[in-house]
Design an enzyme around this catalytic site. Structure first.
Site, PDB file in Angstrom:
ATOM      1  N   ALA A   1       0.853  -1.192   0.000  1.00 30.75           N
ATOM      2  CA  ALA A   1       0.000   0.000   0.000  1.00 30.75           C
ATOM      3  C   ALA A   1       0.884   1.236   0.000  1.00 30.75           C
ATOM      4  O   ALA A   1       1.507   1.572   1.003  1.00 30.75           O
ATOM      5  CB  ALA A   1      -0.911  -0.011   1.219  1.00 30.75           C
ATOM      6  N   GLU A   2       0.938   1.897  -1.130  1.00 27.28           N
ATOM      7  CA  GLU A   2       1.867   3.015  -1.280  1.00 27.28           C
ATOM      8  C   GLU A   2       1.480   4.201  -0.407  1.00 27.28           C
ATOM      9  O   GLU A   2       2.338   4.904   0.125  1.00 27.28           O
ATOM     10  CB  GLU A   2       1.946   3.437  -2.750  1.00 27.28           C
TER      11      GLU A   2
ATOM     12  N   ASP B   1       7.253   3.973 -11.162  1.00 29.05           N
ATOM     13  CA  ASP B   1       6.692   5.323 -11.197  1.00 29.05           C
ATOM     14  C   ASP B   1       5.166   5.332 -11.137  1.00 29.05           C
ATOM     15  O   ASP B   1       4.568   6.038 -10.331  1.00 29.05           O
ATOM     16  CB  ASP B   1       7.176   6.083 -12.439  1.00 29.05           C
TER      17      ASP B   1
ATOM     18  N   PRO C   1      -0.983   5.859  -5.858  1.00 26.37           N
ATOM     19  CA  PRO C   1      -1.823   5.771  -4.646  1.00 26.37           C
ATOM     20  C   PRO C   1      -1.270   6.609  -3.489  1.00 26.37           C
ATOM     21  O   PRO C   1      -2.010   6.940  -2.566  1.00 26.37           O
ATOM     22  CB  PRO C   1      -1.787   4.274  -4.294  1.00 26.37           C
TER      23      PRO C   1
ATOM     24  N   HIS D   1       4.488   0.747 -16.450  1.00 27.09           N
ATOM     25  CA  HIS D   1       5.844   0.502 -15.953  1.00 27.09           C
ATOM     26  C   HIS D   1       6.856   1.513 -16.476  1.00 27.09           C
ATOM     27  O   HIS D   1       8.048   1.337 -16.278  1.00 27.09           O
ATOM     28  CB  HIS D   1       6.301  -0.925 -16.294  1.00 27.09           C
TER      29      HIS D   1
HETATM   30  C1  LIG Z   1      -0.424   0.012  -6.990  1.00 27.25           C
HETATM   31  C2  LIG Z   1       0.604  -1.017  -7.314  1.00 27.25           C
HETATM   32  N1  LIG Z   1       1.684  -1.162  -6.543  1.00 27.25           N
HETATM   33  C3  LIG Z   1       2.642  -2.045  -6.851  1.00 27.25           C
HETATM   34  C4  LIG Z   1       2.531  -2.829  -7.949  1.00 27.25           C
HETATM   35  C5  LIG Z   1       3.645  -3.789  -8.327  1.00 27.25           C
HETATM   36  N2  LIG Z   1       3.210  -5.177  -8.163  1.00 27.25           N
HETATM   37  C6  LIG Z   1       2.721  -5.871  -9.199  1.00 27.25           C
HETATM   38  S1  LIG Z   1       2.155  -7.353  -8.742  1.00 27.25           S
HETATM   39  C7  LIG Z   1       2.579  -7.105  -7.143  1.00 27.25           C
HETATM   40  C8  LIG Z   1       2.260  -8.160  -6.138  1.00 27.25           C
HETATM   41  C9  LIG Z   1       0.803  -8.424  -6.066  1.00 27.25           C
HETATM   42  O1  LIG Z   1       0.522  -9.489  -5.247  1.00 27.25           O
HETATM   43  P1  LIG Z   1      -0.939 -10.104  -5.135  1.00 27.25           P
HETATM   44  O2  LIG Z   1      -1.950  -9.020  -5.014  1.00 27.25           O
HETATM   45  O3  LIG Z   1      -0.887 -11.108  -4.062  1.00 27.25           O
HETATM   46  O4  LIG Z   1      -1.186 -10.787  -6.540  1.00 27.25           O
HETATM   47  P2  LIG Z   1      -0.371 -11.971  -7.243  1.00 27.25           P
HETATM   48  O5  LIG Z   1       0.700 -11.336  -8.061  1.00 27.25           O
HETATM   49  O6  LIG Z   1       0.152 -12.866  -6.194  1.00 27.25           O
HETATM   50  O7  LIG Z   1      -1.363 -12.632  -8.130  1.00 27.25           O
HETATM   51  C10 LIG Z   1       3.178  -5.863  -6.990  1.00 27.25           C
HETATM   52  C11 LIG Z   1       3.706  -5.342  -5.730  1.00 27.25           C
HETATM   53  C12 LIG Z   1       1.379  -2.665  -8.737  1.00 27.25           C
HETATM   54  N3  LIG Z   1       1.175  -3.410  -9.840  1.00 27.25           N
HETATM   55  N4  LIG Z   1       0.439  -1.771  -8.406  1.00 27.25           N
END
Ligand SMILES: Cc1ncc(C[n+]2csc(CCOP(=O)(O)OP(=O)(O)O)c2C)c(N)n1
Ligand SMILES: [Mg+2]
Lengths: 329, 359
Positions: free
Chosen positions: A63-64, A88, A93, A133
């Site tokens: 959670a940013e 970026d 959030p 990205h």
């Molecule tokens: C707002 C936001 N913050 C960070 C990311 C980078 N990010 C992409 S997937 C991920 C992990 C997500 O985990 P989860 O919700 O458990 O889903 P899973 O990949 O395990 O299916 C992160 C930190 C993002 N896509 N969006």
């Protein structure tokens, strides 16, 4: 102290800066998403949890807004937090926290509460990243009074500017050009570099000035190299920090050539390049032989990987703009 | 706690109807339903593995696989009617495909040709969401609009365990509850958010417990048990359609592979943990159950495999095609009609290209 020379990538230089800052100052803490065991998706925090322990470098829930908000509180209570936004476009959030609190705390408390914190943001394009990205978000931050906005273009600067950002009394948004993470350079330790707020002339030249920052600096240097082979001498200024802006160095450079092109990846409309062109024009009008040109990204959402090369300002576009600077025949 | 609010709490353990050995331990859907799901599961697995291979061959930029989570993917789409909406994340390509999206179009995002490669209205599948949890309030909006318009639409809103930490997850649940929107929030808890294990993500007794704070019933289900998923998600959809409001469903599953091919899972988890989950594979389990009952013959099984191979071949063919990117697309869709500035910028690119061509 003996000088040590080491060839480091920008990613390694940033890692070194974090490590050295944490070793020097126990109030420095680092947190964010995947910065612990994984060492960050770009490995900028590699090994820091192992070296300094969980209390100094740790993963947070995803959670940013929470990450930046917690950093505000920790900075209020004697610590120097460094937070990593994973990309970026995933910093948005946290925008509310950054704009309403990080940027305003000192001012609203009449200087009583300062926030010595760094928000590190892997930044901009050129890596073939899929949607969300590769944003260039500097204008949002630069437009927000109260934030310092820094964008290094070389490994040595990445080290020096990050060390300074961590030590600074005010919050710094530290933009790390993703496409330069793997660029390497011989760095001399201890690093001697001008501070935040100081631009440098990266290449001397007499015919026109290219003004760039972060990921656009290598493009400007390459353009200058090509121009030299075609008989035109281009000077290149690397801003290093967008806020504070170094009017003095930039204007002196532009006055010395009388022509300028600003190179930036982000959308041109209402962007940082526009601000630069405007303020340099205001200050250097009588020295200018031609209006300042901007070579910026188009005013479109960042394109998918297969179309990315159309968006990024390249050498040809920069040289076309230079050609347009009303040269005498 | 009043009996009424207790009803909002999930079961003590995830609902399981067919256990890991293929034994029925509860009221299981009929054979025809499960056979259809098995076929989809086998194709789902094949598509996941084909997509993964295509990354190695350079045809996809990246692929976040749902290998091991296919039962969740298939169930999420199969419990919906054609007119219902699905809101997938980047990991839910297979769910989108089961809902009807062409896999080649679904993977446009990850191939890099365009962001969303399909028409969201065609199969009522929203564009894949990458910024975590940000799609969930949209799902509530679609559902609320459906109610206002008198449509019987239900919305399946997907996210991961990590996504439940984002503010938008909580805002979406609260809105859905307040407006009694017909949404099923479906959390695939695969125990990891990239490198961060669930224990570092949440201190709640379960993610399904997050519902009660918003007045939403939460339920948890074995995410590798096709029968349980169809039953629990199906009931949630029926409930929403009947006007009884939103529900939160947490599926316990596991991310069998790295976050994406770009990730190195050995930095943060033990290979032995992964091995333990191989025993709980959703396909093996459902196949064993249907075989034991004599409902699955060799012929039918072979047919499923052949279908899966056809789907994989279609994906390969589609992704092996190089679509010449059209730079005009950069400017064509930013606004309903391009601004004068965008028209200028498009002309600049066209001019560059014609000069390049002339060289
Ligand atoms: C707002 C936001 N913050 C960070 C990311 C980078 N990010 C992409 S997937 C991920 C992990 C997500 O985990 P989860 O919700 O458990 O889903 P899973 O990949 O395990 O299916 C992160 C930190 C993002 N896509 N969006
Ligand atoms: Mg997860």
């Amino acid at each position: 102290m003996i000088d040590v020379h080491e060839k480091l990538s920008m990613a390694q230089a940033l890692n070194r800066a974090l490590r050295d800052a944490m070793a020097d100052d126990p109030s420095v803490v680092l947190f964010g998403e995947d910065v612990g065991a994984l060492g960050g998706v770009f490995r900028i925090t590699d090994g820091l949890t192992a070296e300094f322990g969980e209390a100094r470098c740790f993963d947070t829930p995803l959670a940013e807004s929470g990450i930046v908000g917690m950093a505000v509180g920790m900075a209020m209570n004697g610590m120097r937090p460094i937070v990593e936004m994973q990309f970026d476009a995933f910093a948005y959030p946290a925008f509310e926290q950054i704009v309403s609190h990080v940027a305003k705390m000192r001012n609203r408390t009449r200087g009583r509460v300062s926030l010595p914190m760094v928000i590190r943001v892997p930044y901009a394009g050129g890596i073939g990243g899929v949607e969300h990205h590769c944003d260039s978000s500097e204008a949002y931050y630069a437009h927000t009074p109260g934030l310092h906005v820094v964008a290094p273009a070389t490994p040595a600067d990445a080290y020096a500017l990050l060390r300074e950002a961590i030590a600074a009394p005010d919050p710094v948004v530290f933009l790390e050009p993703k496409k330069l993470y793997w660029s390497k350079e011989e760095i001399e330790f201890p690093v001697r570099a001008p501070g935040i707020g100081t631009a440098v002339v990266r290449r001397a030249g007499t015919d026109a000035t290219l003004i760039a920052y972060g990921p656009s600096v290598p493009v400007a240097l390459e353009a200058a190299e090509v121009a030299a082979s075609e008989g035109r001498s281009l000077q290149v200024v690397d801003l290093r920090s967008i806020v504070p802006f170094d009017d003095e160095t930039v204007c002196a450079a532009v006055r010395s050539t009388g022509r300028a092109v600003v190179v930036a990846e982000s959308a041109g409309f209402a962007g940082v390049a526009a601000e630069i062109a405007a303020r340099v024009t205001e200050r250097c009008f009588t020295s200018l032989a031609a209006p300042i040109r901007r070579v910026a990204g188009f005013d479109i959402p960042y394109p998918p990987p297969k179309l990315e090369h159309f968006q990024l300002p390249g050498v040809d576009r920069v040289l076309d703009a230079v050609d347009d600077l009303q040269w005498e025949q | 706690m009043t009996p009424d609010s207790r009803r909002l709490l999930p079961s003590d353990a995830p609902v399981t109807l067919i256990d890991a050995t293929g034994e029925a331990v509860g009221a299981v859907p009929d054979d025809a339903t499960l056979l259809r799901s098995l076929g989809a599961l086998i194709t789902a697995r094949r598509l996941n593995d084909q997509a993964y291979a295509l990354v190695r061959q350079g045809r996809l930029a990246v692929y976040p696989s749902s290998h091991g989570q296919e039962a969740c993917q298939v169930a999420a789409a199969q419990v919906l009617d054609a007119a219902d909406w699905l809101f997938p994340t980047y990991r839910d390509t297979v769910a989108a495909v089961v809902k009807g999206v062409d896999p080649v179009e679904a993977l446009s995002l990850l191939k890099g040709d365009w962001h969303c490669g399909y028409d969201p209205y065609e199969h009522r599948v929203a564009p894949h969401a990458t910024p975590l949890a940000t799609q969930l309030p949209h799902a509530v909006g679609v559902a609320h609009a459906a109610r206002l318009r008198g449509e019987p639409t239900v919305v399946m809103a997907m996210c991961g365990d990590g996504g439940t930490s984002e503010g938008d997850f909580h805002e979406a649940l609260n809105f859905a509850a307040v407006f009694q929107a017909p949404v099923v929030f479906f959390v695939q808890n695969n125990e990891y958010a990239i490198s961060v294990p669930l224990s570092r993500q949440s201190a709640a007794p379960s993610l399904a417990h997050k519902g009660i704070g918003y007045g939403i019933p939460g339920e948890r289900v074995d995410g590798n048990d096709m029968a349980a998923l169809l039953t629990v998600l199906g009931a949630a959809v029926q409930r929403a359609r009947a006007g009884e409001g939103p529900q939160l469903v947490e599926a316990h599953t596991y991310r069998m592979q790295a976050h994406t091919n770009a990730d190195d899972a050995s930095r943060y988890r033990d290979e032995a943990d992964v091995e333990a989950w191989v025993q709980r594979d959703p396909i093996t389990r459902l196949r064993a159950y249907l075989r034991d009952r004599g409902a699955l013959t060799d012929d039918v099984d072979a047919g499923f495999t052949a279908d899966a191979e056809r789907a994989a071949a279609h994906l390969r063919d589609g992704l092996n095609q190089d679509i010449e990117p059209n730079p005009e697309d950069l400017f064509a869709y930013v606004y309903a009609s391009a601004t004068p500035q965008l028209r200028e910028q498009a002309a600049l690119v066209a001019d560059e290209l014609s000069r390049e061509g002339a060289r």
